[in-house]
Design an enzyme around this catalytic site. Sequence first.
Site, PDB file in Angstrom:
ATOM      1  N   THR A 108       0.835  -1.194   0.000  1.00  0.00           N
ATOM      2  CA  THR A 108       0.000   0.000   0.000  1.00  0.00           C
ATOM      3  C   THR A 108       0.869   1.243   0.000  1.00  0.00           C
ATOM      4  O   THR A 108       0.547   2.244  -0.645  1.00  0.00           O
ATOM      5  CB  THR A 108      -0.930   0.006   1.222  1.00  0.00           C
ATOM      6  N   HIS A 152       5.801   1.781   9.266  1.00  0.00           N
ATOM      7  CA  HIS A 152       5.948   1.277  10.626  1.00  0.00           C
ATOM      8  C   HIS A 152       6.614   2.293  11.551  1.00  0.00           C
ATOM      9  O   HIS A 152       6.329   3.488  11.488  1.00  0.00           O
ATOM     10  CB  HIS A 152       6.708  -0.052  10.632  1.00  0.00           C
TER      11      HIS A 152
END
Length: 276
Positions: A108, A152
């Site tokens: 994504t 992240h």
Amino acid sequence: MKIAFSPCPNDTFVFHAWVHGRVAGAPALDVTYADIDVTNGLAIGGAGTEVLKVSYAALPWMLEQYALLPCGGALGRGCGPLVLTRDGSSDPAFLAGKRVAVPSDRSTAYLLFRLWADSHVPGGVGEVIVLPFDRIMPAVRDGEIDAGLVIHEARFTYPAYGLTLLADLGAWWELDTGLPIPLGAIVARRSLDREAIAGWVRESVRYAWSHPLESRAYVLSHAQEMDPQVAEAHIKLYVNEFTEELGAEGRNAVRSLLQRAAEREWVPPFDPALLD
């Protein structure tokens, strides 16, 4: 049951209870811990894993075999991927013809980057290189590449590498669409009882929220050298109401992302009904 998800804090937090037998009636799990580029490949290649964490952007390649579960994934606000450089540039035109590292060519993050660059980088970027997400910031810092697309915990740690923010793709997506950012999805083989699996995932999420300290050792053991405060911030950002229930707004975000990609022929044709 075979499952594959990343060793990142949000995934280990979500699945801690199920992995450790805290979810009543759920089968024991045989876990593969792998980077998102690997799990995308497992699903697309049909390698036999029954439940996986994958990129929403990779769904068109796997929807015939795998169904999207309405819980357990990563989707939210203020949590999108970042484009980083080491030269302090804030002008997207800097990326024209440059070498950019991404965590997966079917992630994504990369799809958001392509959508953003399509209208912000004159002439387009140069070479795109796939690197494990934990290798991207060192590669930018060391001059191996010109820019990096990070995900992240890099959102919290990139200043320590001497890097600067060129673009926050999540902020761009939210401003452009008004929708949350669809990042990682949980999918299960269509031959399985998906309602039961979704129930076990949801109970694992709820257990994690009810017993936040119980999963700490497990989370940190897989996060490796991550600071505990960074791990906690990571969990708070990526595990939210959409993790418990994707809902109509979450599904609209997924459809919007994949529809834009399909219009540009960046993903294979797929039946939108398979997202339900």
